[in-house]
Write a protein that holds these residues in place. Structure first.
Motif, mmCIF file in Angstrom:
data_model
loop_
_atom_site.group_PDB
_atom_site.id
_atom_site.type_symbol
_atom_site.label_atom_id
_atom_site.label_comp_id
_atom_site.label_asym_id
_atom_site.label_seq_id
_atom_site.Cartn_x
_atom_site.Cartn_y
_atom_site.Cartn_z
ATOM 1 N N ASN A 103 -17.542 65.086 47.396
ATOM 2 C CA ASN A 103 -18.770 64.617 46.746
ATOM 3 C C ASN A 103 -19.496 64.071 45.088
ATOM 4 O O ASN A 103 -20.252 64.093 44.767
ATOM 5 N N PHE A 104 -17.666 63.659 44.310
ATOM 6 C CA PHE A 104 -17.522 63.335 43.218
ATOM 7 C C PHE A 104 -17.288 62.289 42.852
ATOM 8 O O PHE A 104 -16.426 61.845 43.030
ATOM 9 N N PRO A 105 -17.954 61.014 42.644
ATOM 10 C CA PRO A 105 -17.144 59.423 42.206
ATOM 11 C C PRO A 105 -16.134 59.331 41.331
ATOM 12 O O PRO A 105 -14.843 58.889 41.420
ATOM 13 N N ARG A 106 -16.065 60.047 40.241
ATOM 14 C CA ARG A 106 -14.374 60.055 39.972
ATOM 15 C C ARG A 106 -13.538 61.308 39.940
ATOM 16 O O ARG A 106 -12.574 61.341 38.728
ATOM 17 N N ALA A 107 -13.785 61.661 41.113
ATOM 18 C CA ALA A 107 -12.411 62.438 41.149
ATOM 19 C C ALA A 107 -11.347 62.387 42.416
ATOM 20 O O ALA A 107 -11.676 60.955 42.380
ATOM 21 N N LEU A 108 -10.647 62.965 40.798
ATOM 22 C CA LEU A 108 -8.571 62.302 41.296
ATOM 23 C C LEU A 108 -8.351 62.779 42.835
ATOM 24 O O LEU A 108 -8.631 63.767 43.223
ATOM 25 N N LYS A 109 -8.069 61.950 43.205
ATOM 26 C CA LYS A 109 -7.554 62.273 45.445
ATOM 27 C C LYS A 109 -6.026 63.937 44.693
ATOM 28 O O LYS A 109 -5.455 63.442 44.103
ATOM 29 N N SER A 110 -6.163 64.493 45.593
ATOM 30 C CA SER A 110 -5.130 65.686 45.636
ATOM 31 C C SER A 110 -3.975 65.226 45.266
ATOM 32 O O SER A 110 -3.176 65.752 45.241
ATOM 33 N N GLU A 111 -3.182 63.943 46.213
ATOM 34 C CA GLU A 111 -2.087 63.896 46.031
ATOM 35 C C GLU A 111 -2.177 62.958 44.871
ATOM 36 O O GLU A 111 -0.518 63.383 44.721
ATOM 37 N N ASP A 112 -2.532 62.053 44.352
ATOM 38 C CA ASP A 112 -2.335 61.557 42.759
ATOM 39 C C ASP A 112 -1.718 63.062 41.791
ATOM 40 O O ASP A 112 -1.546 63.018 41.014
ATOM 41 N N LEU A 113 -2.816 64.132 42.157
ATOM 42 C CA LEU A 113 -2.535 65.668 41.656
ATOM 43 C C LEU A 113 -1.713 65.576 41.650
ATOM 44 O O LEU A 113 -1.050 66.240 40.726
ATOM 45 N N LYS A 114 -1.603 66.176 42.880
ATOM 46 C CA LYS A 114 -0.190 66.929 43.179
ATOM 47 C C LYS A 114 1.433 65.770 42.270
ATOM 48 O O LYS A 114 1.693 66.388 41.985
ATOM 49 N N ILE A 115 0.916 64.455 42.595
ATOM 50 C CA ILE A 115 2.231 64.236 41.854
ATOM 51 C C ILE A 115 2.255 64.614 40.439
ATOM 52 O O ILE A 115 3.352 63.733 39.665
ATOM 53 N N MET A 116 1.402 64.093 39.557
ATOM 54 C CA MET A 116 1.117 64.714 37.990
ATOM 55 C C MET A 116 2.038 65.677 37.820
ATOM 56 O O MET A 116 2.662 66.090 37.348
ATOM 57 N N ALA A 117 1.072 66.842 39.160
ATOM 58 C CA ALA A 117 1.431 68.553 38.437
ATOM 59 C C ALA A 117 2.904 68.610 39.205
ATOM 60 O O ALA A 117 2.886 69.992 38.696
ATOM 61 N N GLN A 118 3.832 68.254 39.796
ATOM 62 C CA GLN A 118 4.898 68.516 39.942
ATOM 63 C C GLN A 118 6.233 68.408 38.783
ATOM 64 O O GLN A 118 7.280 68.779 39.047
ATOM 65 N N LYS A 119 5.728 67.433 38.094
ATOM 66 C CA LYS A 119 6.287 67.889 36.518
ATOM 67 C C LYS A 119 6.683 69.085 36.287
ATOM 68 O O LYS A 119 6.981 69.060 35.515
ATOM 69 N N TYR A 120 5.270 69.693 36.409
ATOM 70 C CA TYR A 120 5.581 70.920 35.937
ATOM 71 C C TYR A 120 5.379 72.828 36.365
ATOM 72 O O TYR A 120 6.093 73.421 35.976
ATOM 73 N N CYS A 121 5.921 71.958 37.892
ATOM 74 C CA CYS A 121 5.745 73.406 38.588
ATOM 75 C C CYS A 121 5.227 72.447 40.070
ATOM 76 O O CYS A 121 4.424 71.600 39.722
ATOM 77 N N PRO A 122 5.962 73.367 41.518
ATOM 78 C CA PRO A 122 6.238 72.831 42.697
ATOM 79 C C PRO A 122 4.142 72.954 42.825
ATOM 80 O O PRO A 122 3.617 73.903 42.387
ATOM 81 N N CYS A 123 3.993 71.801 43.839
ATOM 82 C CA CYS A 123 2.076 72.004 43.804
ATOM 83 C C CYS A 123 2.510 71.180 45.373
ATOM 84 O O CYS A 123 2.919 70.234 45.630
ATOM 85 N N GLU A 124 1.400 71.481 46.167
ATOM 86 C CA GLU A 124 0.728 70.873 47.145
ATOM 87 C C GLU A 124 0.224 70.715 47.112
ATOM 88 O O GLU A 124 -1.045 70.883 46.182
ATOM 89 N N ALA A 125 -0.799 69.253 47.921
ATOM 90 C CA ALA A 125 -2.060 69.088 47.766
ATOM 91 C C ALA A 125 -2.752 69.285 49.484
ATOM 92 O O ALA A 125 -2.608 69.142 50.415
ATOM 93 N N PHE A 126 -4.515 69.845 49.683
ATOM 94 C CA PHE A 126 -4.748 69.755 50.606
ATOM 95 C C PHE A 126 -5.885 69.522 50.720
ATOM 96 O O PHE A 126 -6.998 68.264 49.027
ATOM 97 N N ASP A 127 -6.521 68.935 52.240
ATOM 98 C CA ASP A 127 -8.206 67.765 51.922
ATOM 99 C C ASP A 127 -9.045 68.742 52.273
ATOM 100 O O ASP A 127 -10.066 68.086 52.219
ATOM 101 N N SER A 128 -8.836 70.319 51.479
ATOM 102 C CA SER A 128 -10.158 70.501 51.690
ATOM 103 C C SER A 128 -9.795 72.176 50.758
ATOM 104 O O SER A 128 -8.911 72.788 51.182
ATOM 105 N N TYR A 129 -11.208 72.633 50.354
ATOM 106 C CA TYR A 129 -11.722 74.009 49.582
ATOM 107 C C TYR A 129 -10.537 74.721 50.649
ATOM 108 O O TYR A 129 -9.458 76.284 50.370
ATOM 109 N N GLU A 130 -11.681 74.798 51.536
ATOM 110 C CA GLU A 130 -10.980 75.885 53.229
ATOM 111 C C GLU A 130 -9.590 75.693 52.709
ATOM 112 O O GLU A 130 -9.459 76.839 53.388
ATOM 113 N N ASN A 131 -9.433 75.053 53.379
ATOM 114 C CA ASN A 131 -7.391 75.044 53.740
ATOM 115 C C ASN A 131 -6.792 75.433 52.085
ATOM 116 O O ASN A 131 -5.551 76.520 52.100
#
Length: 403
Positions: free
Chosen positions: A342-370
């Motif tokens: 619910n934040f308009p300037r939030a980065l999509k989890s998949e886009d963040l995952k792509i950035m993060a994978q340069k530094y360590c293995p990363c998974e993207a999730f569509d909810s906080y609970e998951n």
């Protein structure tokens, strides 16, 4: 309006859609009877540390027996957290009533201008002895710069943040932050970039004497140190909180607060989502680090757990995401990316995952609970990237790790 309707109205207001100026807030305050004239204040600007310094000074003044207002942003626990007196959030019915007063002025405001007017009304109405006021963005044209009875101006550490609004150099940002400086003592961190110090020097600031500092203990559970021959403790963890506490100490000294009161106030100060330990078994740390300087201080603590950390990250598009990730994720064995909800300037989890994978293995999730389910069984967990993420996750983390 009821409480939820009031919050919906406030959140519907723009933050950047109106021309930057102090005219609107001053006109509104005039219509409201100039409540900013009714209480003295300590005014705090800076890029990093201003929230922690505000919390410490609030605790010191409260310990001194003063009825102390506190205005901060953003909130972590509840919207009413932004306006406090002696640690008590503004009651929801008071927020509704005072918001209606501001609405009745019929002057179009930004969201931050609106809540600033409500805060000043509350501090005036409750006859605060003093208020600790944190700027929202910058300083010169910040709505809080409508304060008139400023006892001390504090400039905490300056770094690159909100560059689209404040300028893309330390010098430009420093000039904006220094816009709060009036005829009052100025207390600044001694650990400023040299570009900032060049500008700050013209105001002849009081700078903490870090040569008189000896650190006795600094870990995830707090700090203990000697400063000018006196021993201090902070419950707020991270070595950077020592730097913040020195600013609070010097400010309080300048305002003639007794040393024992200062020591007790520093020791009991609390501030959520600033290197906050949510759980010890497993170790779960929640931090609002969202810019390069914040990431740098967080990384110093992460270094102690290198190779053991699972990171939960969520970030905003307008931040320097690459640099934050580069400073923190090399200490992690794995990262979990989420989208701040619910934040308009939030980065999509998949886009963040792509950035993060340069530094360590990363998974993207569509909810906080998951995302939380995916970190079950890990020994060391750091959650960071945005104060909005921290606000969303704090109670979820507490409840999840009670299991």
């Amino acid at each position: 309006m009821n409480y939820n309707e009031t919050l919906n109205y406030i959140h519907s207001l723009e933050n950047f859609g109106l021309e930057p100026t102090l005219d609107r807030i001053k006109n509104v305050l005039k219509k409201l009877g100039n409540p900013q004239n009714d209480f003295p204040a300590v005014h705090i600007a800076g890029t990093n540390g201003k929230g922690s310094v505000s919390a410490m000074l609030h605790s010191i003044f409260k310990t001194a027996g003063k009825k102390t207002g506190l205005f901060i942003s953003p909130f972590i626990i509840d919207f009413c957290e932004r306006i406090q007196i002696n640690g008590e959030f503004i009651p929801s019915d008071a927020l509704v009533r005072l918001s209606q007063k501001v609405i009745d002025t019929k002057i179009k405001l930004t969201q931050f201008e609106f809540i600033t007017a409500v805060a000043f009304l509350w501090f005036s109405e409750q006859k605060c002895d003093i208020a600790v006021i944190e700027t929202g963005l910058g300083g010169r044209l910040d709505a809080t710069n409508s304060l008139t009875r400023v006892l001390a101006c504090v400039i905490t550490k300056i770094g690159l943040d909100h560059t689209a609004v404040l300028g893309d150099s330390i010098e430009q940002i420093t000039k904006e932050k220094c816009g709060i400086i009036k005829e009052a003592p100025v207390i600044i961190s001694g650990n400023q970039p040299k570009e900032a110090l060049q500008i700050l020097k013209q105001y002849e600031p009081v700078i903490p004497n870090e040569k008189g500092l000896t650190i006795l203990k600094s870990d995830i559970f707090g700090n203990r140190y000697l400063y000018d021959g006196c021993e201090f403790e902070t419950a707020l963890s991270g070595e950077y909180q020592i730097e913040n506490s020195l600013i609070a100490i010097e400010t309080a000294k300048k305002l003639n607060i007794p040393l024992e009161v200062i020591k007790n106030g520093i020791k009991t100060a609390q501030f959520p989502a600033r290197m906050e330990v949510i759980s010890q078994q497993p170790l779960v740390v929640l931090d609002g680090a969202h810019n390069p300087d914040g990431a740098q201080v967080l990384s110093r603590m992460m270094e102690n757990y290198k190779g053991k950390i699972t990171a939960v990250i969520g970030m905003c598009k307008d931040k320097n995401c690459e640099e934050v990730l580069a400073k923190t994720l090399p200490y992690c064995k794995r990262a979990v990316a989420v989208e701040v909800k619910n934040f308009p300037r939030a980065l999509k989890s998949e886009d963040l995952k792509i950035m993060a994978q340069k530094y360590c293995p990363c998974e993207a999730f569509d909810s906080y609970e998951n995302a939380l389910e995916s970190i079950k069984g890990q020994d060391v967990i750091f959650v960071f990237g945005s104060l909005y993420l921290a606000s969303d996750m704090r109670e979820k983390l507490k409840n999840f790790f009670k299991r």
